[in-house]
Design a protein around this motif. Sequence first.
Motif, PDB file in Angstrom:
ATOM      1  N   VAL A  72       0.861  -1.182   0.000  1.00  0.00           N
ATOM      2  CA  VAL A  72       0.000   0.000   0.000  1.00  0.00           C
ATOM      3  C   VAL A  72       0.894   1.227   0.000  1.00  0.00           C
ATOM      4  O   VAL A  72       1.600   1.484   0.970  1.00  0.00           O
ATOM      5  CB  VAL A  72      -0.857   0.072   1.277  1.00  0.00           C
ATOM      6  N   LEU A  73       0.828   1.992  -1.058  1.00  0.00           N
ATOM      7  CA  LEU A  73       1.692   3.179  -1.117  1.00  0.00           C
ATOM      8  C   LEU A  73       1.049   4.384  -0.453  1.00  0.00           C
ATOM      9  O   LEU A  73       1.720   5.295  -0.020  1.00  0.00           O
ATOM     10  CB  LEU A  73       2.022   3.514  -2.573  1.00  0.00           C
ATOM     11  N   GLY A  74      -0.280   4.406  -0.387  1.00  0.00           N
ATOM     12  CA  GLY A  74      -0.968   5.554   0.204  1.00  0.00           C
ATOM     13  C   GLY A  74      -1.326   6.591  -0.835  1.00  0.00           C
ATOM     14  O   GLY A  74      -1.281   6.309  -2.035  1.00  0.00           O
ATOM     15  N   HIS A  75      -1.696   7.751  -0.371  1.00  0.00           N
ATOM     16  CA  HIS A  75      -2.150   8.833  -1.245  1.00  0.00           C
ATOM     17  C   HIS A  75      -1.003   9.388  -2.076  1.00  0.00           C
ATOM     18  O   HIS A  75       0.153   9.268  -1.713  1.00  0.00           O
ATOM     19  CB  HIS A  75      -2.749   9.962  -0.418  1.00  0.00           C
ATOM     20  N   ALA A  76      -1.374  10.030  -3.173  1.00  0.00           N
ATOM     21  CA  ALA A  76      -0.347  10.620  -4.037  1.00  0.00           C
ATOM     22  C   ALA A  76      -0.839  11.954  -4.578  1.00  0.00           C
ATOM     23  O   ALA A  76      -0.823  12.204  -5.768  1.00  0.00           O
ATOM     24  CB  ALA A  76       0.002   9.664  -5.162  1.00  0.00           C
ATOM     25  N   GLY A  77      -1.319  12.789  -3.683  1.00  0.00           N
ATOM     26  CA  GLY A  77      -1.811  14.091  -4.115  1.00  0.00           C
ATOM     27  C   GLY A  77      -3.314  14.077  -4.326  1.00  0.00           C
ATOM     28  O   GLY A  77      -3.981  15.092  -4.209  1.00  0.00           O
ATOM     29  N   ASP A  78      -3.840  12.906  -4.668  1.00  0.00           N
ATOM     30  CA  ASP A  78      -5.294  12.713  -4.746  1.00  0.00           C
ATOM     31  C   ASP A  78      -5.753  12.235  -3.370  1.00  0.00           C
ATOM     32  O   ASP A  78      -5.008  12.266  -2.423  1.00  0.00           O
ATOM     33  CB  ASP A  78      -5.634  11.687  -5.835  1.00  0.00           C
ATOM     34  N   ASP A  79      -6.988  11.807  -3.243  1.00  0.00           N
ATOM     35  CA  ASP A  79      -7.414  11.274  -1.940  1.00  0.00           C
ATOM     36  C   ASP A  79      -7.532   9.774  -1.979  1.00  0.00           C
ATOM     37  O   ASP A  79      -8.255   9.187  -1.176  1.00  0.00           O
ATOM     38  CB  ASP A  79      -8.800  11.793  -1.542  1.00  0.00           C
ATOM     39  N   THR A  80      -6.874   9.131  -2.917  1.00  0.00           N
ATOM     40  CA  THR A  80      -7.114   7.699  -3.043  1.00  0.00           C
ATOM     41  C   THR A  80      -5.829   6.921  -2.866  1.00  0.00           C
ATOM     42  O   THR A  80      -4.745   7.384  -3.221  1.00  0.00           O
ATOM     43  CB  THR A  80      -7.731   7.376  -4.413  1.00  0.00           C
ATOM     44  N   VAL A  81      -5.984   5.759  -2.325  1.00  0.00           N
ATOM     45  CA  VAL A  81      -4.841   4.929  -1.982  1.00  0.00           C
ATOM     46  C   VAL A  81      -4.337   4.193  -3.217  1.00  0.00           C
ATOM     47  O   VAL A  81      -5.124   3.588  -3.947  1.00  0.00           O
ATOM     48  CB  VAL A  81      -5.224   3.937  -0.872  1.00  0.00           C
ATOM     49  N   HIS A  82      -3.045   4.245  -3.433  1.00  0.00           N
ATOM     50  CA  HIS A  82      -2.432   3.535  -4.549  1.00  0.00           C
ATOM     51  C   HIS A  82      -1.767   2.257  -4.051  1.00  0.00           C
ATOM     52  O   HIS A  82      -1.243   2.222  -2.937  1.00  0.00           O
ATOM     53  CB  HIS A  82      -1.384   4.420  -5.212  1.00  0.00           C
ATOM     54  N   TYR A  83      -1.799   1.230  -4.927  1.00  0.00           N
ATOM     55  CA  TYR A  83      -1.241  -0.070  -4.576  1.00  0.00           C
ATOM     56  C   TYR A  83      -0.110  -0.437  -5.527  1.00  0.00           C
ATOM     57  O   TYR A  83      -0.053   0.063  -6.656  1.00  0.00           O
ATOM     58  CB  TYR A  83      -2.343  -1.139  -4.647  1.00  0.00           C
TER      59      TYR A  83
END
Lengths: 148, 148
Positions: A72-83
């Motif tokens: 789980v990388l977490g947010h990236a400027g958006d509000d959604t979690v990146h994997y």
Amino acid sequence: MSNPSTLTTSLQKAGMRVTPQRVAICELLANSHEHPTAAMIYEELKPRFSSLSLATVYNTLDALVTLGAVNVLGHAGDDTVHYDADTEPHVNLACISCSRIIDIPSEHVTHLDAEITAASGYKLLGARVLYYGLCPECQKKQIEITRN
Amino acid sequence: MSNPSTLTTSLQKAGMRVTPQRVAICELLANSHEHPTAAMIYEELKPRFSSLSLATVYNTLDALVTLGAVNVLGHAGDDTVHYDADTEPHVNLACISCSRIIDIPSEHVTHLDAEITAASGYKLLGARVLYYGLCPECQKKQIEITRN
DNA sequence: TACAAATTTAGAATAATTATAAATAAAAGC
DNA sequence: GCTTTTATTTATAATTATTCTAAATTTGTA
């Protein structure tokens, strides 16, 4: 781009069923360099599985994360979690303006796992090595905005 | 535990006012090893600032992050974003069961910044070097649960 | 003191994620 | 093959962290 069967077999080993939806999610994760979000996965698979539910995507991702097969990388400027299905040690680099994440090879990260396990006594499940900032293109845009 | 004035001066340099609320938030961040969330900061400061608003906490955190004075670590098993005022290179280690985050010193992370900047052309704003897993205590609890 | 700009506040709005319960599909036993 | 049981998917409702908005307050300046 990692091996799709690594993901499905880790589900299997955990006693979970390998359903068509789960296979599709695993394949998409493994074949992607995009560090996708749950919503991205859902949108990409909707054409093939017209009745696909977001809940299934979230459930599968959670399972893979808990098993340590996906990070789980977490947010990236958006509000959604990146994997990230690539659990080999590497650096992720996010642009908080366009929310894209790229990979950067690094000799140094490869040593961290052992170092941390030895020092802490934790049972490690995943890593989140993500640096963030502005990519070259978004730096230009920022300057243009500032000029106005 | 870093220097509180580093945070307030970075606000000042950016042309922002150094209000009592912001000072308090900066102090709390700098003096904490807890990698607090917005809600934790809000709760801790409520007694001193009875009219404090969560929006102020979020606004201040956003500003500090954009200025690169504070790092966003992301979720840690809970659904809330944790922050870290210690921007010196180090490894954060989260337990996804009790959601606590501890620091681990590491020689290897100190080299990553330069490596990434050189390789990418990005303007770096922060880092999120967070490993996650189960702390020794939560590993015990998991085993107890499994036994039942 | 008075003015202008920035900030704080309270509360409403948004949207990602999670929970729920019914429907479906798969596995096991017979 | 049929039945039963269990796991999974689905649709939708519920939750809740975070963001937005507009009014009130504070701050800096002259």
